[in-house]
Enzyme design. Sequence first.
Site, PDB file in Angstrom:
ATOM      1  N   ASP A  93      14.539   5.646  -4.800  1.00 18.81           N
ATOM      2  CA  ASP A  93      14.503   7.002  -4.266  1.00 18.81           C
ATOM      3  C   ASP A  93      15.931   7.474  -4.007  1.00 18.81           C
ATOM      4  O   ASP A  93      16.889   6.737  -4.223  1.00 18.81           O
ATOM      5  CB  ASP A  93      13.644   7.062  -3.008  1.00 18.81           C
ATOM      6  N   SER A  94      16.076   8.692  -3.540  1.00 12.80           N
ATOM      7  CA  SER A  94      17.419   9.279  -3.446  1.00 12.80           C
ATOM      8  C   SER A  94      18.027   9.193  -2.055  1.00 12.80           C
ATOM      9  O   SER A  94      19.200   9.504  -1.880  1.00 12.80           O
ATOM     10  CB  SER A  94      17.351  10.752  -3.844  1.00 12.80           C
ATOM     11  N   GLY A  96      16.428  11.044   0.136  1.00 15.26           N
ATOM     12  CA  GLY A  96      15.871  12.289   0.656  1.00 15.26           C
ATOM     13  C   GLY A  96      14.804  12.074   1.709  1.00 15.26           C
ATOM     14  O   GLY A  96      14.673  12.883   2.635  1.00 15.26           O
ATOM     15  N   PHE A  97      14.037  10.987   1.596  1.00 14.76           N
ATOM     16  CA  PHE A  97      13.010  10.755   2.605  1.00 14.76           C
ATOM     17  C   PHE A  97      13.638  10.472   3.963  1.00 14.76           C
ATOM     18  O   PHE A  97      13.080  10.830   5.006  1.00 14.76           O
ATOM     19  CB  PHE A  97      12.085   9.603   2.209  1.00 14.76           C
ATOM     20  N   ASP A 147      17.182  15.375  -2.387  1.00 14.46           N
ATOM     21  CA  ASP A 147      16.414  16.522  -1.925  1.00 14.46           C
ATOM     22  C   ASP A 147      16.211  16.435  -0.423  1.00 14.46           C
ATOM     23  O   ASP A 147      16.568  15.443   0.205  1.00 14.46           O
ATOM     24  CB  ASP A 147      15.047  16.568  -2.633  1.00 14.46           C
ATOM     25  N   GLN A 190       9.566  20.426  -4.302  1.00 13.63           N
ATOM     26  CA  GLN A 190       9.227  20.611  -2.905  1.00 13.63           C
ATOM     27  C   GLN A 190       8.488  21.950  -2.737  1.00 13.63           C
ATOM     28  O   GLN A 190       7.916  22.442  -3.689  1.00 13.63           O
ATOM     29  CB  GLN A 190      10.484  20.527  -2.039  1.00 13.63           C
ATOM     30  N   GLY A 217       7.332  15.840  -0.579  1.00 15.71           N
ATOM     31  CA  GLY A 217       7.000  16.649   0.574  1.00 15.71           C
ATOM     32  C   GLY A 217       5.524  16.692   0.917  1.00 15.71           C
ATOM     33  O   GLY A 217       5.098  17.533   1.715  1.00 15.71           O
ATOM     34  N   ASP A 267       3.689   5.639  -5.002  1.00 18.09           N
ATOM     35  CA  ASP A 267       4.282   4.560  -4.202  1.00 18.09           C
ATOM     36  C   ASP A 267       3.902   4.763  -2.752  1.00 18.09           C
ATOM     37  O   ASP A 267       3.633   5.891  -2.323  1.00 18.09           O
ATOM     38  CB  ASP A 267       5.815   4.558  -4.318  1.00 18.09           C
ATOM     39  N   CYS A 305     -13.026 -10.508  -3.880  1.00 15.47           N
ATOM     40  CA  CYS A 305     -11.636 -10.606  -4.341  1.00 15.47           C
ATOM     41  C   CYS A 305     -11.321 -12.039  -4.751  1.00 15.47           C
ATOM     42  O   CYS A 305     -11.752 -12.994  -4.096  1.00 15.47           O
ATOM     43  CB  CYS A 305     -10.692 -10.158  -3.223  1.00 15.47           C
ATOM     44  N   CYS A 307      -8.014 -13.056  -5.204  1.00 17.26           N
ATOM     45  CA  CYS A 307      -6.591 -13.306  -4.980  1.00 17.26           C
ATOM     46  C   CYS A 307      -6.390 -14.658  -4.309  1.00 17.26           C
ATOM     47  O   CYS A 307      -7.342 -15.280  -3.813  1.00 17.26           O
ATOM     48  CB  CYS A 307      -5.964 -12.193  -4.146  1.00 17.26           C
ATOM     49  N   CYS A 310      -7.812 -14.932  -0.742  1.00 18.46           N
ATOM     50  CA  CYS A 310      -9.275 -14.949  -0.651  1.00 18.46           C
ATOM     51  C   CYS A 310      -9.872 -16.221  -1.241  1.00 18.46           C
ATOM     52  O   CYS A 310     -10.938 -16.661  -0.801  1.00 18.46           O
ATOM     53  CB  CYS A 310      -9.847 -13.718  -1.337  1.00 18.46           C
ATOM     54  N   HIS A 336      -3.179 -10.112  -0.212  1.00 13.08           N
ATOM     55  CA  HIS A 336      -4.506  -9.546  -0.455  1.00 13.08           C
ATOM     56  C   HIS A 336      -4.446  -8.026  -0.642  1.00 13.08           C
ATOM     57  O   HIS A 336      -5.049  -7.479  -1.578  1.00 13.08           O
ATOM     58  CB  HIS A 336      -5.472  -9.867   0.683  1.00 13.08           C
TER      59      HIS A 336
END
Length: 378
Positions: A93-94, A96-97, A147, A190, A217, A267, A305, A307, A310, A336
């Site tokens: 990411d940039s 921005g978050f 951003d 945005q 956003g 994500d 499951c 995995c 589990c 899990h």
Amino acid sequence: MAIHFELIYEDPKTGARLGRLSTPHGTIETPAFMPVGTLGTVKAMTPEELEALGAQIVLANTYHLWLRPGEDVVREAGGLHRFMHWSRPILTDSGGFQVFSLKERRRIEEEGVYFASHLDGRPLFLSPEKSIAIQNALGADIIMAFDECPPYPADRAYVEASLERTLRWAERSLRAHRRPKEQSLFGIIQGGTFPDLRRRAAKAVVSLDFPGYAVGGLSVGEPKPVMYAMLEETVPLLPRTKPRYLMGVGSPDALIEGVMRGIDLFDSVLPTRIARNGALMTSGGRLVIRNEAYARDFSPLDPACDCYACRHYTRAYVRHLLKSDEILGLRLTTIHNLAFLLRFMADVRRHIRAGTLLEFRDAFYEAYYGRMPAHRGF
């Protein structure tokens, strides 16, 4: 161009897409979910474990890696892939978050954002040029324009001014990018929860001809029907032949609703964060394993499951680990939840291919949430 996106199929009933996103470090079958590795690691997981679970790409955080260990250290190590021992694609990411999440520690100006470090209070400055330079040094396959992510709620005047600045920052990000043959820079749309601003942003960012586009956003506190409505305003204006990324979304309902509105990548920290708090995503819905009800429950975390967690451990044992602050408990719940969500996305791809996505969506809602979906449009 560093990436190539092949649109394989579009479901005429829902608009869901199957795609193949080729990058310098491998190919991603879309729609896909990206586990978040903020500091160059998905918490509690080794890269080999992530790969075994079916993770195709991970996300790393520009702001946090800039502070620790520093982009120069990562560059000297041979780039983020070598540094973190991950051979598959990475998206950064940039920063921005952090303009959104660290609002008490930052000041936004036209030239960029001034921060007081969340680690030690020292002054920091992040601009579009600096963000892109850091990302160029980190070496991810996909990087993001700098951003501002406005809060929710926010008044129209604030969101409009923020959007216009973000559009100027998008142009500056493009001019600053020095590795376009190795890294693809995505633009970010945005506009808050104002439909006309979303449309304006989409048209302006698309005019800059980025290799891919992110919808930012959203998932910042607005009701989910509002998020879906903003996607319906935005996504139809994006090129069909380029990848579309909805930032910060990881709940199963939002994933499938996003897919049905034409999104290819997602994500979120959600599956790993709630795992560390003892909340599990299961075929029967969300389960809080710390609860007393599971103290003598010797069944698997999720009987449906397969995995590692589990197959080998019971609810009673994992609850015991978490209540005892044992690290293994955090690892097992994380394994899990990631297995659940990555398998969920594989199922989504399979049902798009089979033309049965709506039926899958309805059955999943009934089993997981105990209700049928009620969102407009489908």
